[in-house]
Design a protein around this motif. Structure first.
Motif, PDB file in Angstrom:
ATOM      1  N   THR A   1     -35.393-109.043  24.410  1.00 21.32           N
ATOM      2  CA  THR A   1     -36.487-109.722  25.119  1.00 21.32           C
ATOM      3  C   THR A   1     -37.537-108.692  25.501  1.00 21.32           C
ATOM      4  OG1 THR A   1     -35.340-109.478  27.245  1.00 21.32           O
ATOM      5  CG2 THR A   1     -35.040-111.561  26.065  1.00 21.32           C
ATOM      6  N   GLY A   2     -38.791-109.109  25.470  1.00 26.77           N
ATOM      7  CA  GLY A   2     -39.870-108.196  25.830  1.00 26.77           C
ATOM      8  C   GLY A   2     -41.203-108.895  25.788  1.00 26.77           C
ATOM      9  N   VAL A   3     -42.244-108.109  25.601  1.00 26.09           N
ATOM     10  CA  VAL A   3     -43.610-108.625  25.583  1.00 26.09           C
ATOM     11  C   VAL A   3     -44.293-108.143  24.297  1.00 26.09           C
ATOM     12  CG1 VAL A   3     -45.876-108.469  26.672  1.00 26.09           C
ATOM     13  CG2 VAL A   3     -43.831-108.717  28.086  1.00 26.09           C
ATOM     14  N   LEU A   4     -44.990-109.065  23.615  1.00 32.43           N
ATOM     15  CA  LEU A   4     -45.770-108.733  22.424  1.00 32.43           C
ATOM     16  C   LEU A   4     -47.230-108.580  22.842  1.00 32.43           C
ATOM     17  CD1 LEU A   4     -45.971-108.456  19.301  1.00 32.43           C
ATOM     18  CD2 LEU A   4     -46.377-110.930  19.254  1.00 32.43           C
ATOM     19  N   LYS A   5     -47.828-107.477  22.464  1.00 36.22           N
ATOM     20  CA  LYS A   5     -49.222-107.214  22.826  1.00 36.22           C
ATOM     21  C   LYS A   5     -50.133-107.788  21.735  1.00 36.22           C
ATOM     22  CE  LYS A   5     -48.017-102.882  23.301  1.00 36.22           C
ATOM     23  NZ  LYS A   5     -47.993-101.420  23.548  1.00 36.22           N
ATOM     24  N   VAL A   6     -50.793-108.889  22.032  1.00 36.65           N
ATOM     25  CA  VAL A   6     -51.639-109.592  21.065  1.00 36.65           C
ATOM     26  C   VAL A   6     -53.079-109.106  21.235  1.00 36.65           C
ATOM     27  CG1 VAL A   6     -52.423-111.847  20.253  1.00 36.65           C
ATOM     28  CG2 VAL A   6     -50.103-111.597  21.192  1.00 36.65           C
ATOM     29  N   PRO A   7     -53.673-108.524  20.192  1.00 34.65           N
ATOM     30  CA  PRO A   7     -55.007-107.924  20.355  1.00 34.65           C
ATOM     31  C   PRO A   7     -56.132-108.939  20.503  1.00 34.65           C
ATOM     32  CG  PRO A   7     -54.251-107.728  18.089  1.00 34.65           C
ATOM     33  CD  PRO A   7     -53.104-108.247  18.865  1.00 34.65           C
ATOM     34  N   GLN A   8     -56.006-110.133  19.885  1.00 29.34           N
ATOM     35  CA  GLN A   8     -57.071-111.136  19.993  1.00 29.34           C
ATOM     36  C   GLN A   8     -56.532-112.520  19.636  1.00 29.34           C
ATOM     37  OE1 GLN A   8     -59.909-110.800  16.418  1.00 29.34           O
ATOM     38  NE2 GLN A   8     -59.041-108.716  16.566  1.00 29.34           N
ATOM     39  N   ASP A   9     -57.293-113.546  20.005  1.00 31.61           N
ATOM     40  CA  ASP A   9     -56.886-114.913  19.700  1.00 31.61           C
ATOM     41  C   ASP A   9     -56.819-115.121  18.195  1.00 31.61           C
ATOM     42  OD1 ASP A   9     -57.104-115.147  22.386  1.00 31.61           O
ATOM     43  OD2 ASP A   9     -58.716-116.633  22.398  1.00 31.61           O
ATOM     44  N   GLY A  10     -55.854-115.966  17.759  1.00 27.83           N
ATOM     45  CA  GLY A  10     -55.806-116.285  16.342  1.00 27.83           C
ATOM     46  C   GLY A  10     -54.406-116.659  15.896  1.00 27.83           C
ATOM     47  N   GLU A  11     -54.277-116.902  14.574  1.00 30.47           N
ATOM     48  CA  GLU A  11     -52.989-117.282  14.003  1.00 30.47           C
ATOM     49  C   GLU A  11     -52.308-116.049  13.423  1.00 30.47           C
ATOM     50  OE1 GLU A  11     -51.789-121.078  11.566  1.00 30.47           O
ATOM     51  OE2 GLU A  11     -52.565-119.553  10.178  1.00 30.47           O
ATOM     52  N   TYR A  12     -51.048-115.843  13.780  1.00 32.52           N
ATOM     53  CA  TYR A  12     -50.292-114.671  13.353  1.00 32.52           C
ATOM     54  C   TYR A  12     -49.090-115.116  12.516  1.00 32.52           C
ATOM     55  CZ  TYR A  12     -53.076-111.906  16.577  1.00 32.52           C
ATOM     56  OH  TYR A  12     -54.122-111.292  17.214  1.00 32.52           O
ATOM     57  N   THR A  13     -48.784-114.317  11.513  1.00 33.99           N
ATOM     58  CA  THR A  13     -47.657-114.597  10.627  1.00 33.99           C
ATOM     59  C   THR A  13     -46.520-113.632  10.948  1.00 33.99           C
ATOM     60  OG1 THR A  13     -49.119-115.330   8.843  1.00 33.99           O
ATOM     61  CG2 THR A  13     -46.879-114.701   8.231  1.00 33.99           C
ATOM     62  N   PHE A  14     -45.314-114.174  11.099  1.00 30.99           N
ATOM     63  CA  PHE A  14     -44.133-113.366  11.408  1.00 30.99           C
ATOM     64  C   PHE A  14     -43.152-113.455  10.244  1.00 30.99           C
ATOM     65  CE2 PHE A  14     -46.051-114.388  15.429  1.00 30.99           C
ATOM     66  CZ  PHE A  14     -45.913-113.219  16.171  1.00 30.99           C
ATOM     67  N   SER A  15     -42.608-112.321   9.874  1.00 28.45           N
ATOM     68  CA  SER A  15     -41.635-112.239   8.787  1.00 28.45           C
ATOM     69  C   SER A  15     -40.303-111.760   9.351  1.00 28.45           C
ATOM     70  CB  SER A  15     -42.131-111.263   7.721  1.00 28.45           C
ATOM     71  OG  SER A  15     -41.127-111.005   6.765  1.00 28.45           O
ATOM     72  N   LEU A  16     -39.223-112.447   8.945  1.00 29.06           N
ATOM     73  CA  LEU A  16     -37.895-112.129   9.478  1.00 29.06           C
ATOM     74  C   LEU A  16     -36.910-112.020   8.323  1.00 29.06           C
ATOM     75  CD1 LEU A  16     -36.063-111.797  11.983  1.00 29.06           C
ATOM     76  CD2 LEU A  16     -35.860-114.288  12.062  1.00 29.06           C
ATOM     77  N   ASP A  17     -36.232-110.887   8.236  1.00 28.17           N
ATOM     78  CA  ASP A  17     -35.190-110.671   7.246  1.00 28.17           C
ATOM     79  C   ASP A  17     -34.021-110.019   7.971  1.00 28.17           C
ATOM     80  OD1 ASP A  17     -33.841-110.629   4.905  1.00 28.17           O
ATOM     81  OD2 ASP A  17     -35.118-109.147   3.902  1.00 28.17           O
ATOM     82  N   SER A  18     -32.809-110.495   7.707  1.00 30.43           N
ATOM     83  CA  SER A  18     -31.682-109.975   8.484  1.00 30.43           C
ATOM     84  C   SER A  18     -30.377-110.174   7.735  1.00 30.43           C
ATOM     85  CB  SER A  18     -31.601-110.679   9.840  1.00 30.43           C
ATOM     86  OG  SER A  18     -31.395-112.074   9.674  1.00 30.43           O
ATOM     87  N   ASP A  19     -29.402-109.412   8.175  1.00 32.13           N
ATOM     88  CA  ASP A  19     -28.030-109.547   7.706  1.00 32.13           C
ATOM     89  C   ASP A  19     -27.145-109.363   8.941  1.00 32.13           C
ATOM     90  OD1 ASP A  19     -25.575-109.497   6.515  1.00 32.13           O
ATOM     91  OD2 ASP A  19     -26.002-107.832   5.153  1.00 32.13           O
ATOM     92  N   ASP A  20     -26.872-110.452   9.736  1.00 33.11           N
ATOM     93  CA  ASP A  20     -26.853-111.848   9.286  1.00 33.11           C
ATOM     94  C   ASP A  20     -27.874-112.680  10.099  1.00 33.11           C
ATOM     95  OD1 ASP A  20     -24.776-111.930   7.202  1.00 33.11           O
ATOM     96  OD2 ASP A  20     -23.555-111.093   8.793  1.00 33.11           O
ATOM     97  N   GLY A  21     -27.399-113.685  10.869  1.00 31.05           N
ATOM     98  CA  GLY A  21     -28.272-114.667  11.488  1.00 31.05           C
ATOM     99  C   GLY A  21     -29.247-114.089  12.496  1.00 31.05           C
ATOM    100  N   SER A  22     -30.455-114.697  12.554  1.00 31.70           N
ATOM    101  CA  SER A  22     -31.458-114.238  13.518  1.00 31.70           C
ATOM    102  C   SER A  22     -32.400-115.389  13.854  1.00 31.70           C
ATOM    103  CB  SER A  22     -32.239-113.047  12.950  1.00 31.70           C
ATOM    104  OG  SER A  22     -32.744-113.364  11.671  1.00 31.70           O
ATOM    105  N   ARG A  23     -33.007-115.261  15.029  1.00 32.07           N
ATOM    106  CA  ARG A  23     -33.936-116.291  15.509  1.00 32.07           C
ATOM    107  C   ARG A  23     -35.025-115.581  16.310  1.00 32.07           C
ATOM    108  NH1 ARG A  23     -30.798-118.501  19.090  1.00 32.07           N
ATOM    109  NH2 ARG A  23     -29.909-120.186  17.839  1.00 32.07           N
ATOM    110  N   LEU A  24     -36.318-115.824  15.940  1.00 32.53           N
ATOM    111  CA  LEU A  24     -37.443-115.189  16.613  1.00 32.53           C
ATOM    112  C   LEU A  24     -38.237-116.253  17.372  1.00 32.53           C
ATOM    113  CD1 LEU A  24     -39.112-112.573  17.053  1.00 32.53           C
ATOM    114  CD2 LEU A  24     -40.470-113.244  15.043  1.00 32.53           C
TER     115      LEU A  24
END
Length: 996
Positions: free
Chosen positions: A472-495
């Motif tokens: 858990t933490g804080v994401l520093k977003v530089p400006q308003d807009g739509e962001y794409t997140f990519s997740l790859d893992s071995d094994d299960g994950s949830r963002l």
């Protein structure tokens, strides 16, 4: 056998108590009652082989259809109206080994066999249990002695007395009556001034005026709240080894006190506790009341985590069903209820109402919420939170601008590896094996720590496989807009980003097939969470990236390159880079500005907007998990799916639950259950509550088993009265007339206090205004011989030794809280302050030594706080205040229907030798010296007046004077110490501890 005097003739019960012969039983005309006389025999002696779980020989005796059907042998166990043709009678009467039933243990008694024969010959009637029948509106019966009737309650009581040749006991004297009603309504002794005023008031409404004053006292809520806290297993701590605190549990206790004082309608009281958060416009009470769910024991480190989840739900089901409905639904957790008509499906249908409740935590946002006194306070808080968040966003935006500027200029000089876009990053580490993502919030982590480098990093794992992380933490977003997140893992994950599910990649799988998701974000600092588990075999890897406005595909994780896990340890530390090269690249002034902004952000993040918090319930969301019937109650053996539904024997039916709105945070299921329980049509709710009120005013309920109205509970001694009172509660009833000869004992206009549905104070007043309540505890009938030859029986102590018919009022000992509060009241130290966190009276080190960590969790309050009423004393499950524990304080592990009343050596030892009693005796003596000066006779008279609630006889004053003189002359005590010892003696008098 539990044969209770009941009905108009009570032939069977009376003759059995007198020594019934088998011939007399066979000839008796009284109908056999299946629920009271037959069902207990089946349950105790037959169900082990022929009950809900077993049908040896093809016979089940838990339902009429199966009990009267042919069994495997082709015979019929029960042939209605034909006991001689019934195989059951043949087998239980047989003397042959291997044929006689039951095969183990003692055979049935001749009386039991004759009861079964007579029942079968009467048609083997399988009547519905009385508690599952709808309420009946009974008219108060006519009686011979109408002059004794003050209100309809008396008609119901006197009718049964007259039918059994009994008369009510004499009325209680004024002083004793004032003491009784004062304790019963507010839990404190009457003051000397109140006694004098009542004795001087000869008006017809003198007693009613006292009752109205007591019902209007804030002490009423303090006293009656404690009765309810027993039912809902209230405590301020969790139990088990650590016995940690339940944050702000005391707000629930204060809510109950306020509710009784305000005479909150009982149906609303129910709804607020079960679903206050789902009710409109309940204010802070709606949140606080749901602390009901969190009051039970909680193991923060269970051996079997999944089983612990269902144990907590079982505790909720147990408390809800027993507390509000008087039913032991919890007995159907593993199989159909062996006694009551409650199938296992009913248990899990009830569990489905609670399935979405978030797990306990300590502390946890799942279990605490901010509360506000009014809308203005809430708006002020929301505005402060928004202002604070805006300030954080502004600071972060300014910092991000400078950081981006630094990155751009740095790239011109060198290639900079991914810099952390995460802040305030922490992780929770778990050791276990999963096949899919678990609910990590319901599991206790092994380790909680910070990640200083600002990247998701699974290298702190302390084992190679079978582990999990929550970041858990804080994401520093530089400006308003739509962001794409990519997740790859071995094994299960949830963002999860800013409360929105960005990407889920669950199950056991390998690295190499990343999944992506898009989320619109506002500039500033937004919360981010990542759940991850590593299976029992394979590689281990986690790669998280993001891109969008101002972000060119940067990594958020330590990453995995070519299937090999890498660490952030060798990555450039952005803070170190800024400190080392910032002044050169940005210039001194710009760097100083950055340092100032960074410092301000750090200070702002440490600041929290202040608010009051309450222990409460929350749900996982509007769509709770499915509920499965667990075979044999085993969480590892789920069966068919069940849906929320009401108890079959009470009308049943699938719950109709409206679709949650778009902003809903809960399912609405608990509100559906609360509405069903709180309905005036519910067959048990009102019965159970009026029985509890009667219980605490008469010493026992009309039903002696307040938490069990089922088949093995006690039957009501006055079922018509119970239903009449229940309707008075649920509907407000009709105006209750007062006999013209009663002197207007209830109200001068010959009506009750009003037709207010669900008013608990109304029921209190109806009961205490009755002549039945005002009877003495002493038998007034002359002793007569008891015979079966037809001679009249006049002595109620012989006819009804258990006082089932209420021919007198039962004497009772004061409760633990009443004893302690009375001591403080008579010595003048009782602090009337109300509400607030629990207080900690002094406890000796010897008592604290019994804890796993002696003294942990027990402070010592100021002397003024220690002198507050006992309801405000901290209830620590592993360390109860000794004087409360000695005098049978409620068991807090589960719902306490009725407290024990024991007599044991520790009571006398504590009352004579305990530090608390000796200290309070000295305080009492100080009060006497203040009010009476050096006049010893006056001191003694005042002491008795305060402790006994009456004007003392000259003889008892003389005894007190002799005691003081003896203490001085024979034991060489000073006048001051002698008075201290005399006061200690008065606080140990039976007349002080017991209530007529």
């Amino acid at each position: 056998m539990n044969l209770v005097l009941r009905g108009r003739t009570a032939i069977l019960g009376a003759v059995l108590l007198a020594g019934l012969t088998l011939t007399e039983l066979a000839n008796a005309q009284e109908s056999i009652d299946f629920g009271r006389q037959i069902q207990p025999i089946f349950a105790k002696r037959c169900f082990a082989c022929h009950g809900p779980d077993k049908a040896e020989g093809g016979l089940r005796l838990n339902r009429r259809a199966t009990a009267t059907a042919k069994v495997d042998s082709g015979k019929q166990a029960i042939v209605p109206n034909e006991s001689a043709q019934s195989e059951l009678i043949h087998r239980i009467s047989s003397g042959e080994e291997g044929e006689r039933m039951p095969p183990e243990g003692a055979p049935l008694t001749p009386i039991q066999i004759e009861l079964l024969k007579k029942w079968i010959d009467q048609g083997a009637v399988w009547k519905d249990h009385w508690a599952f029948e709808p309420l009946q509106d009974h008219l108060p019966p006519k009686v011979k002695n109408e002059t004794w009737i003050a209100n309809p309650i008396d008609s119901f009581i006197l009718s049964q007395l007259e039918q059994n040749g009994l008369s009510p006991a004499a009325p209680l004297g004024k002083e004793a009556l004032l003491r009784r009603v004062t304790y019963d309504l507010i839990g404190l002794p009457p003051t000397a001034a109140e006694v004098q005023a009542f004795l001087a008031d000869s008006s017809p409404r003198a007693y009613e005026s006292v009752v109205d004053r007591l019902l209007g006292s804030h002490h009423f809520g303090e006293h009656w709240a404690r009765h309810w806290l027993d039912v809902v297993r209230y405590a301020d701590t969790n139990s088990f080894e650590r016995d940690g605190p339940k944050p702000n549990a005391w707000r629930y206790r204060d809510y109950v006190i306020r509710s009784f004082n305000l005479d909150k309608p009982y149906d609303q009281f129910i709804r607020e506790q079960l679903a206050g958060d789902e009710l409109p416009e309940t204010g802070s009470d709606g949140v606080i009341a749901t602390g009901f769910y969190r009051l039970g024991m909680w193991d923060d480190e269970p051996a079997d985590k999944l089983l612990a989840v269902f144990d907590v739900l079982d505790d909720i089901i147990t408390t809800t069903s027993q507390g509000f409905l008087g039913l032991t639904v919890n007995c159907a957790r593993c199989h159909d209820h062996k006694i009551d008509p409650i199938p296992q499906q009913d248990y899990y249908s009830m569990l489905a109402f609670f399935q979405g409740i978030t797990p306990n935590g300590n502390p946890s946002p799942n279990t605490e919420r901010p509360i506000f006194e009014n809308d203005a306070a809430r708006q002020t808080y929301d505005a402060a939170v928004k202002k604070h968040q805006d300030r954080l966003n502004q600071l972060q935006a300014s910092i991000s601008t400078i950081e981006n500027e630094f990155r751009e200029k740095l790239r011109e000089r060198q290639t900079l590896a991914d810099q952390p876009d995460l802040d305030d990053l922490e992780y929770r580490f778990y050791r276990d094996t999963w096949q899919s993502l678990p609910d990590f919030d319901s599991i206790k982590p092994e380790t909680v720590a910070r990640l200083e480098k600002g990247f998701f990093d699974i290298t702190p794992a302390t084992r190679e496989f079978a582990f999990g992380f929550v970041f858990t933490g804080v994401l520093k977003v530089p400006q308003d807009g739509e962001y794409t997140f990519s997740l790859d893992s071995d094994d299960g994950s949830r963002l999860i980003v800013d409360g929105q599910s960005a990407v889920v990649y669950d199950g056991i799988h390998g690295l190499g097939s990343p999944r992506t998701g898009k989320i619109r974000l506002k500039q500033g600092r937004v919360p981010i969470r990542l759940d991850y588990f590593q299976g029992p075999t394979g590689a281990k890897a986690l790669v998280v990236k993001w891109s969008g406005p101002g972000v060119e595909s940067r990594s958020l994780s330590a990453g995995a390159e070519n299937g090999q896990l890498t660490s952030v340890k060798n990555r450039p530390d952005f803070a170190a880079l800024m400190a080392a090269q910032g002044p050169t690249i940005l210039g001194g002034e710009r760097h100083d500005q950055y340092a100032k902004l960074t410092k301000e952000l750090g200070e702002a993040k440490r600041h929290r907007v202040e608010a009051a918090y309450a222990l409460c319930v929350t749900e996982v969301g509007p769509n709770p998990p499915e509920t499965m019937l667990l075979k044999r109650g085993n969480p590892q053996s789920p069966g068919e799916k069940v849906v929320p539904a009401f108890i079959t024997s009470l009308g049943g039916g699938t719950a109709i639950i409206p679709e949650p709105g778009p902003a809903a945070t809960s399912s609405g299921r608990r509100l559906a259950l609360a509405n069903w329980i709180a309905s005036s049509d519910n067959r048990l709710t009102a019965r159970v509550m009026v029985n509890r009120i009667w219980q605490h005013l008469f010493g026992r309920g009309i039903v002696r088993s307040p938490n069990n109205f089922g088949l093995l509970g006690d039957r009501p001694t006055h079922p018509e009265l119970l239903d009449w009172l229940a309707l008075q509660l649920s509907t407000g009833g009709h105006a209750v007339p007062v006999s013209a000869k009663s002197g207007g004992a209830i109200a001068s206009n010959n009506t009750a206090i009003g037709n207010v549905p669900w008013s608990m104070k109304r029921i209190h007043k109806l009961i205490v205004m009755s002549n039945a309540y005002r009877m003495s505890s002493q038998a007034s009938m002359p002793v007569a011989a008891f015979s079966k030859n037809g001679m009249a029986v006049t002595d109620p102590r012989v006819v009804d030794p258990l006082n089932n018919l209420f021919w007198r009022h039962d004497m009772r000992r004061l409760s633990a809280e009443e004893i302690r509060d009375s001591i403080l009241a008579v010595d003048g130290r009782l602090n009337p302050k109300m509400y607030g966190p629990g207080v900690f009276p002094a406890i000796s080190d010897e008592v604290k030594a019994g804890q796993s960590e002696p003294g942990k969790g027990w402070e010592t309050s100021s002397p003024e706080e220690q002198a507050r009423r006992s309801i405000y004393v901290q209830v620590k499950r592993s360390l109860l205040l000794p004087i409360l524990s000695d005098f049978d304080f409620a068991d807090t592990d589960s719902s306490c229907a009725a407290r024990f009343t024991t007599t044991q050596p520790t009571q006398a030892l504590g009352m004579l030798n305990g530090a608390f009693l000796n200290q309070e005796a000295a305080e009492f003596a100080r009060r006497l010296r203040t009010e009476a000066g050096d006049d010893v006779q006056k001191q003694v008279a005042i002491a008795y007046r305060l402790t006994l609630g009456r004007e003392p006889d000259p003889s008892i004053i003389e005894e007190g004077l002799k005691l003081i003189e003896s203490l001085k002359s024979k034991h060489n005590l000073t006048a001051e110490k002698a008075l201290d010892q005399f006061c200690l003696m008065t606080l140990n008098l039976n007349e002080f501890i017991y209530l007529d």
